[in-house]
Scaffold this active site. Structure first.
Site, PDB file in Angstrom:
ATOM      1  N   HIS A  24       1.069  -1.351  -0.017  1.00 50.93           N
ATOM      2  CA  HIS A  24       0.103   0.036  -0.065  1.00 50.93           C
ATOM      3  C   HIS A  24       0.889   1.340   0.024  1.00 50.93           C
ATOM      4  CE1 HIS A  24      -3.298  -2.580   0.768  1.00 50.93           C
ATOM      5  NE2 HIS A  24      -4.059  -1.519   0.929  1.00 50.93           N
ATOM      6  N   HIS A  59       0.826  -3.971   9.317  1.00 47.34           N
ATOM      7  CA  HIS A  59       2.263  -3.868   8.771  1.00 47.34           C
ATOM      8  C   HIS A  59       3.200  -3.026   9.854  1.00 47.34           C
ATOM      9  CE1 HIS A  59       2.784  -4.616   4.767  1.00 47.34           C
ATOM     10  NE2 HIS A  59       1.636  -3.736   4.350  1.00 47.34           N
TER      11      HIS A  59
END
Length: 240
Positions: free
Chosen positions: A150, A199
């Site tokens: 992302h 993450h």
């Protein structure tokens, strides 16, 4: 009779911008390599864990800090860096560029986004870092963790589009607005990945470094392919 020529500061010349871009690209690639090396040796574990825990409620790692609406907002924001949104955005831009007979720009956008996606996937497979297990994931994930896809793809896509769009705008204030929006989107998308627990912070930092350098390289290619006589990128004093 002597004629005085107008002196242009070095920092306003196109060549200076190219040199700065090369230096920034080199710096970001070095930062990515350093983060990757430290991550592989486990040196980033303390930093990653501390930041993940700082974003969760003490005693309840399933709940992020902040009001209830912040979590919902982060879920919406993180979708802006997902495959669906980036693919739709890229297709819309490609169709527009083809219709307006800007096939070179269309090819550059396609190469930037597709190339960034392939590089991100290859690196994820190569590093094979597991997703964080210290906190609950607030959105579904399936791929490896490093680097953040992302963060990388949002940087590669939004910054590349911002660079191409700004080339059509001679006013510096509008250019600044375009880049400001692109950079802000890239940053908030990366932050959302850490906030949602999918993450590690170093995944996002590495993704920003790689995606930013990729976008800058695409910007340099766009300048190199610019038709002769197109001085949009040049300072106003050079276009007079």
């Amino acid at each position: 009779m002597f004629f005085l020529t107008r002196w242009t500061p070095a920092w306003r010349l196109p060549e200076f911008n190219t040199l700065v871009a090369f230096l920034v690209i080199s710096g970001m690639l070095f930062a990515f390599a350093k983060i990757a090396d430290e991550m592989a040796e486990g040196e980033t574990a303390h930093f990653d864990d501390a930041l993940l825990l700082a974003l969760r409620q003490p005693g309840d790692l399933a709940r992020p800090v902040g009001p209830w609406w912040l979590e919902a907002a982060m879920v919406d924001i993180t979708a802006l860096g997902g495959w669906t949104v980036l693919t739709l955005l890229t297709v819309v831009v490609l169709v527009y560029l083809v219709i307006t007979a800007r096939k070179g720009a269309a090819a550059l956008v396609l190469a930037a986004v597709a190339g960034g996606a392939l590089l991100s996937s290859a690196l994820k497979i190569g590093f094979a870092r597991p997703r964080p297990e210290l906190v609950d994931h607030l959105v579904n994930v399936s791929s490896a963790s490093f680097p953040s896809g992302h963060a990388m793809l949002s940087a590669a896509t939004y910054l590349t589009l911002g660079a191409l769009l700004s080339r059509t705008e001679p006013r510096r204030s509008v250019r600044a607005l375009i880049f400001g929006v692109a950079v802000t989107l890239t940053l908030v998308i990366g932050v959302s990945r850490v906030y949602l627990g999918v993450h590690y912070p170093t995944d996002v930092l590495a993704g920003w470094c790689l995606g930013g350098s990729w976008a800058l390289m695409c910007w340099l290619v766009a300048r190199w392919l610019r038709p002769k006589g197109d001085e949009t990128d040049a300072p106003a004093t050079l276009r007079e």
